[in-house]
Scaffold this motif. Sequence first.
Motif, mmCIF file in Angstrom:
data_model
loop_
_atom_site.group_PDB
_atom_site.id
_atom_site.type_symbol
_atom_site.label_atom_id
_atom_site.label_comp_id
_atom_site.label_asym_id
_atom_site.label_seq_id
_atom_site.Cartn_x
_atom_site.Cartn_y
_atom_site.Cartn_z
ATOM 1 N N SER A 4 0.836 -1.193 0.000
ATOM 2 C CA SER A 4 0.000 0.000 0.000
ATOM 3 C C SER A 4 0.873 1.246 0.000
ATOM 4 N N GLN A 5 0.256 2.371 -0.334
ATOM 5 C CA GLN A 5 0.979 3.641 -0.373
ATOM 6 C C GLN A 5 1.504 4.008 1.010
ATOM 7 N N ASP A 6 0.722 3.700 2.054
ATOM 8 C CA ASP A 6 1.150 4.006 3.422
ATOM 9 C C ASP A 6 2.411 3.230 3.791
ATOM 10 N N ILE A 7 2.472 1.956 3.388
ATOM 11 C CA ILE A 7 3.648 1.136 3.686
ATOM 12 C C ILE A 7 4.855 1.643 2.923
ATOM 13 N N HIS A 8 4.667 1.991 1.656
ATOM 14 C CA HIS A 8 5.760 2.564 0.868
ATOM 15 C C HIS A 8 6.307 3.814 1.534
ATOM 16 N N GLN A 9 5.410 4.655 2.023
ATOM 17 C CA GLN A 9 5.827 5.902 2.669
ATOM 18 C C GLN A 9 6.565 5.624 3.972
ATOM 19 N N TRP A 10 6.062 4.646 4.749
ATOM 20 C CA TRP A 10 6.726 4.295 6.010
ATOM 21 C C TRP A 10 8.133 3.776 5.751
ATOM 22 N N ALA A 12 10.059 4.356 3.192
ATOM 23 C CA ALA A 12 10.914 5.445 2.715
ATOM 24 C C ALA A 12 11.364 6.337 3.875
ATOM 25 N N THR A 13 10.440 6.626 4.782
ATOM 26 C CA THR A 13 10.767 7.459 5.943
ATOM 27 C C THR A 13 11.801 6.791 6.827
ATOM 28 N N HIS A 14 11.747 5.476 6.911
ATOM 29 C CA HIS A 14 12.658 4.732 7.778
ATOM 30 C C HIS A 14 13.881 4.191 7.028
ATOM 31 N N HIS A 15 14.069 4.643 5.783
ATOM 32 C CA HIS A 15 15.252 4.266 4.979
ATOM 33 C C HIS A 15 15.376 2.751 4.847
ATOM 34 N N SER A 16 14.243 2.074 4.641
ATOM 35 C CA SER A 16 14.233 0.614 4.600
ATOM 36 C C SER A 16 13.473 0.125 3.384
ATOM 37 N N ASP A 17 13.810 -1.089 2.947
ATOM 38 C CA ASP A 17 12.996 -1.737 1.913
ATOM 39 C C ASP A 17 12.267 -2.945 2.486
ATOM 40 N N GLY A 18 12.455 -3.197 3.793
ATOM 41 C CA GLY A 18 11.769 -4.274 4.475
ATOM 42 C C GLY A 18 12.425 -5.629 4.355
ATOM 43 N N VAL A 19 13.380 -5.769 3.438
ATOM 44 C CA VAL A 19 14.031 -7.061 3.180
ATOM 45 C C VAL A 19 15.509 -7.019 3.543
ATOM 46 N N ASN A 20 16.210 -6.039 3.004
ATOM 47 C CA ASN A 20 17.628 -5.883 3.292
ATOM 48 C C ASN A 20 17.803 -4.975 4.513
ATOM 49 N N LEU A 21 19.044 -4.817 4.948
ATOM 50 C CA LEU A 21 19.298 -4.051 6.168
ATOM 51 C C LEU A 21 20.468 -3.108 5.942
ATOM 52 N N GLN A 22 20.302 -1.864 6.380
ATOM 53 C CA GLN A 22 21.383 -0.896 6.306
ATOM 54 C C GLN A 22 21.425 -0.097 7.605
ATOM 55 N N ILE A 23 22.592 0.441 7.901
ATOM 56 C CA ILE A 23 22.808 1.103 9.181
ATOM 57 C C ILE A 23 21.912 2.324 9.355
ATOM 58 N N LEU A 27 19.908 3.720 12.804
ATOM 59 C CA LEU A 27 20.217 4.982 13.473
ATOM 60 C C LEU A 27 18.949 5.777 13.747
ATOM 61 N N TYR A 28 17.900 5.510 13.001
ATOM 62 C CA TYR A 28 16.617 6.207 13.182
ATOM 63 C C TYR A 28 16.118 6.076 14.615
ATOM 64 N N TYR A 29 16.351 4.912 15.234
ATOM 65 C CA TYR A 29 15.777 4.637 16.550
ATOM 66 C C TYR A 29 16.516 5.334 17.692
ATOM 67 N N ARG A 30 17.552 6.055 17.363
ATOM 68 C CA ARG A 30 18.253 6.807 18.402
ATOM 69 C C ARG A 30 17.324 7.840 19.037
ATOM 70 N N SER A 309 4.663 -1.470 12.586
ATOM 71 C CA SER A 309 5.840 -0.745 13.048
ATOM 72 C C SER A 309 6.003 -0.903 14.550
ATOM 73 N N LEU A 310 7.246 -0.827 15.036
ATOM 74 C CA LEU A 310 7.509 -0.896 16.472
ATOM 75 C C LEU A 310 6.844 0.259 17.203
ATOM 76 N N GLU A 311 6.885 1.453 16.597
ATOM 77 C CA GLU A 311 6.274 2.625 17.250
ATOM 78 C C GLU A 311 4.810 2.356 17.555
ATOM 79 N N ARG A 312 4.114 1.798 16.598
ATOM 80 C CA ARG A 312 2.680 1.555 16.757
ATOM 81 C C ARG A 312 2.423 0.513 17.839
#
Length: 323
Positions: A4-10, A12-23, A27-30, A309-312
């Motif tokens: 969904s568009q909401d998931i795509h936006q989430w 993008a905001t969290h710099h994630s694609d949901g499958v791979n992992l990057q630092i 860092l967002y969770y700081r 999301s963890l926040e939710r």
Amino acid sequence: MQLSQDIHQWLATHHSDGVNLQIKELLYYRTKASLLNLALGRPAQAKLAGGYLAKTKGRGMEFDEARHYQPGDDIRAIDWRVTARTGKTHTKIYREEKERPVFVLADLSSSMHFGTQLLFKSVQVAHLTALIAWAAHKRGDRIGGLVFNHTQHKEFKPFSRQKAVLSLLNGMVKLHKPHEIHDKNSVSNVTFADACARLRRLAHPGSLVFVLSDFAQLNDTAQQHLAQLSRHCEVTAYPISDPFEHTLPQSKYQQMLNLTDGYNEQQILIGEQGIATQYQSEHEQRFNSIHSRLKKSRAKVVPISCGLSLERQLAKRSSESDV
């Protein structure tokens, strides 16, 4: 699967694609450390001095009470004001301060590389580990851990500096290898029980321990290790699951759904009520068994979905606890 568009936006905001992992997404969770409460749930048992008040009384910084002087008490602790007022010698007793290191066991093994709505279970583990690490850093706790996938593991000794957090997060990024689960030449030689045994050696008495996994490999040996760990540490288990593992997708029409784990393929019929009910019942029994095993190990059990999301999820639990 269409996102969904909401998931795509989430994502993008969290710099994630949901499958791979990057630092960057870790860092967002700081700035989200306040979502997690690391308040002490058991009496502190560590031998080293630190910032948490233990139930034992000794020579600390926090005044607890004044009592009658007893032979062997340190004369430097005599409370002269109370002594003068009562006419009997009193001594000051302080609440002893103990250190509480925080350890995270992060499971990035093959079964964790699965997700249907928002994130892979392994990515959610990484996000939750980051949140725990930043929350511990904010409180001044030492943070350490053990990260493992299906072929290797990496240990991180506890330190209180920000460098310790970054080292742990970078270690997860390096060991998060979703592409390797499709490599038939990749031999699985690290088990969940192995990781639990190593964690017992790493976590000193009085530590706060978080175990993040889907617990697909929770056997008798692993359960025994967790039970032994809970005797001296405060253990919180986070069973990570995907919504698909609880219920089949709803469909107005009966259709075959193709499934694969990278090696084998199978089909499952969706849109048929009998199959959906049986599927839900069998998986509910499986998760109840996992939760029962964890509770017998004296671990606090906090289920986490990788479909939200963890926040939710954490904000909802926080609001419910305030009611």
